[in-house]
Design an enzyme around this catalytic site. Structure first.
Site, PDB file in Angstrom:
ATOM      1  N   LYS A 237      -0.001   4.269  -0.304  1.00 16.20           N
ATOM      2  CA  LYS A 237      -0.688   5.441   0.281  1.00 16.20           C
ATOM      3  C   LYS A 237      -0.453   6.662  -0.610  1.00 16.20           C
ATOM      4  CE  LYS A 237      -0.045   3.292   4.738  1.00 16.20           C
ATOM      5  NZ  LYS A 237      -0.133   3.411   6.183  1.00 16.20           N
TER       6      LYS A 237
ATOM      7  N   GLU B 162      -7.019   4.199   8.076  1.00 22.80           N
ATOM      8  CA  GLU B 162      -6.876   5.634   7.752  1.00 22.80           C
ATOM      9  C   GLU B 162      -8.149   6.173   7.114  1.00 22.80           C
ATOM     10  OE1 GLU B 162      -3.208   5.314   5.533  1.00 22.80           O
ATOM     11  OE2 GLU B 162      -2.183   4.761   7.390  1.00 22.80           O
TER      12      GLU B 162
ATOM     13  N   GLY C 269       4.756   1.240   4.843  1.00 22.66           N
ATOM     14  CA  GLY C 269       6.064   1.888   4.701  1.00 22.66           C
ATOM     15  C   GLY C 269       7.112   1.030   4.015  1.00 22.66           C
TER      16      GLY C 269
ATOM     17  N   ASN D  98       0.856  -1.188   0.000  1.00 24.88           N
ATOM     18  CA  ASN D  98       0.000   0.000   0.000  1.00 24.88           C
ATOM     19  C   ASN D  98       0.895   1.242   0.000  1.00 24.88           C
ATOM     20  OD1 ASN D  98      -1.862   1.999   0.437  1.00 24.88           O
ATOM     21  ND2 ASN D  98      -2.410   1.353   2.528  1.00 24.88           N
TER      22      ASN D  98
ATOM     23  N   GLY E 218       2.099   1.929  10.884  1.00 24.83           N
ATOM     24  CA  GLY E 218       2.985   3.083  10.766  1.00 24.83           C
ATOM     25  C   GLY E 218       3.648   3.487  12.075  1.00 24.83           C
TER      26      GLY E 218
ATOM     27  N   GLU F 184      -5.339  -5.718  10.496  1.00 21.85           N
ATOM     28  CA  GLU F 184      -4.370  -4.643  10.710  1.00 21.85           C
ATOM     29  C   GLU F 184      -4.656  -3.942  12.032  1.00 21.85           C
ATOM     30  OE1 GLU F 184      -2.485  -3.164   6.876  1.00 21.85           O
ATOM     31  OE2 GLU F 184      -4.311  -2.027   7.119  1.00 21.85           O
TER      32      GLU F 184
ATOM     33  N   SER G 149       3.358  -2.419  10.425  1.00 24.55           N
ATOM     34  CA  SER G 149       4.808  -2.378  10.626  1.00 24.55           C
ATOM     35  C   SER G 149       5.493  -3.706  10.291  1.00 24.55           C
ATOM     36  CB  SER G 149       5.142  -1.930  12.054  1.00 24.55           C
ATOM     37  OG  SER G 149       4.646  -0.624  12.281  1.00 24.55           O
TER      38      SER G 149
ATOM     39  N   HIS H  79      -9.672   0.445   5.300  1.00 27.26           N
ATOM     40  CA  HIS H  79      -8.374   0.745   5.911  1.00 27.26           C
ATOM     41  C   HIS H  79      -8.588   1.707   7.075  1.00 27.26           C
ATOM     42  CE1 HIS H  79      -4.288   2.209   6.453  1.00 27.26           C
ATOM     43  NE2 HIS H  79      -3.890   1.126   5.802  1.00 27.26           N
TER      44      HIS H  79
HETATM   45  C1  PEP Z   1      -0.949  -0.121   6.136  1.00 27.31           C
HETATM   46  O1  PEP Z   1      -1.104   1.091   6.071  1.00 27.31           O
HETATM   47  O2  PEP Z   1      -1.780  -0.884   5.648  1.00 27.31           O
HETATM   48  C2  PEP Z   1       0.243  -0.616   6.829  1.00 27.31           C
HETATM   49  C3  PEP Z   1       0.299  -1.877   7.165  1.00 27.31           C
HETATM   50  O3  PEP Z   1       1.240   0.315   7.095  1.00 27.31           O
HETATM   51  P1  PEP Z   1       2.677   0.018   7.761  1.00 27.31           P
HETATM   52  O4  PEP Z   1       3.211  -1.239   7.161  1.00 27.31           O
HETATM   53  O5  PEP Z   1       3.483   1.218   7.402  1.00 27.31           O
HETATM   54  O6  PEP Z   1       2.441  -0.121   9.232  1.00 27.31           O
END
Ligand code: PEP
Length: 247
Positions: free
Chosen positions: A9, A92, A232, A7, A168, A162, A210, A90
């Site tokens: 973003k 966010e 990320g 992703n 993040g 998640e 993460s 998601h």
């Molecule tokens: C995400 O936004 O779906 C995600 C898993 O982000 P990160 O890996 O940066 O925690």
């Protein structure tokens, strides 16, 4: 099916995005893993003409079918440029764009009607986990998100667990915590859709939060973890490639 989705973003201008897409699309050749890239929507159309070793997902879709909805992109439009997957729910989008359970459910229906597979994200907040109500939260998110979905439609869905506290933040769920929640989700699917393990185990459940090149193999080694949704760590070719090699 093993799946790793990246992703991106709202990151990367066109030049950088194209360079990353180009090298992943041309170099990856792991036939055992479905690799899905989720670039910003503005790049989807161009990338979709060049697909070799990766699939594409949109990061979002409108909850309306068509018409006077300025700025929105419909499921039909995504389908018309051969997008196969789309993120829904998601954290966010839930937190920053007020995507409610009803909106998420509507989006899932619209995607499935247009033969796009939803990557349906669910996850509890830090305070939910500290209160020990993570199972209840996930149960409710699955119940509302999958409302009105039948088994044939479920077979075209991917679930992503998640935990919001891990997205993040650099805090990852331990592989045991991930397995516990994925097992819970798998059991929910068995009960809700009245299916046995052999069918339930065909629905990919991805871990996200993460996940990186160091912790991926531990997390992916768990029974009910079928891959990852990576934020990320999906922005760098070497890191993302080594996550794909982590099974
Ligand atoms: C995400 O936004 O779906 C995600 C898993 O982000 P990160 O890996 O940066 O925690």
């Amino acid at each position: 099916m093993k799946v790793v989705a990246g992703n991106w973003k709202m990151n990367m201008n066109y030049k950088d995005a194209f360079a990353l897409f180009h090298s992943l699309n041309n170099r990856l050749n792991n036939n055992e893993v479905e690799v899905i890239l989720c670039p910003p929507s503005i790049y989807l159309s161009e990338f979709s003409n060049k697909l070799k070793n990766v699939k594409l997902a949109a990061q979002n879709v409108s909850s309306f079918e068509s018409g006077a909805y300025t700025g929105e992109i419909s499921a039909q439009m995504l389908k018309s440029i051969d997008v196969d997957y789309c993120l829904v729910g998601h954290s966010e989008r839930r937190a920053l764009f007020s995507d409610s359970s009803e909106v998420i459910n509507t989006k899932i229906h619209l995607l499935l009607e247009n033969e796009i597979s939803p990557i349906f994200c669910c996850g509890e907040s830090l305070s939910d986990r500290e209160s020990g109500i993570q199972n209840e939260i996930i149960h409710n998110q699955l119940e509302s998100g999958l409302n009105g979905i039948d088994l044939s439609q479920l077979k075209n869905c991917i679930i992503a667990y998640e935990p919001v506290w891990a997205i993040g933040t650099g805090l990852t769920a331990s592989s045991d915590q991930a397995q516990e929640m994925h097992f819970f989700i798998r059991n929910y699917l068995k009960t809700r859709f009245k299916i046995e393990n052999d069918i339930a185990s065909q629905i990919p459940i991805l871990y996200g939060g993460s996940c990186n090149a160091k912790n991926a193999s531990d997390i992916f080694s768990k029974n009910d973890v079928n891959g990852g949704l990576i934020g990320g760590a999906a922005l760098k070719e070497d890191t993302f490639s080594s996550i794909i090699q982590s099974f």
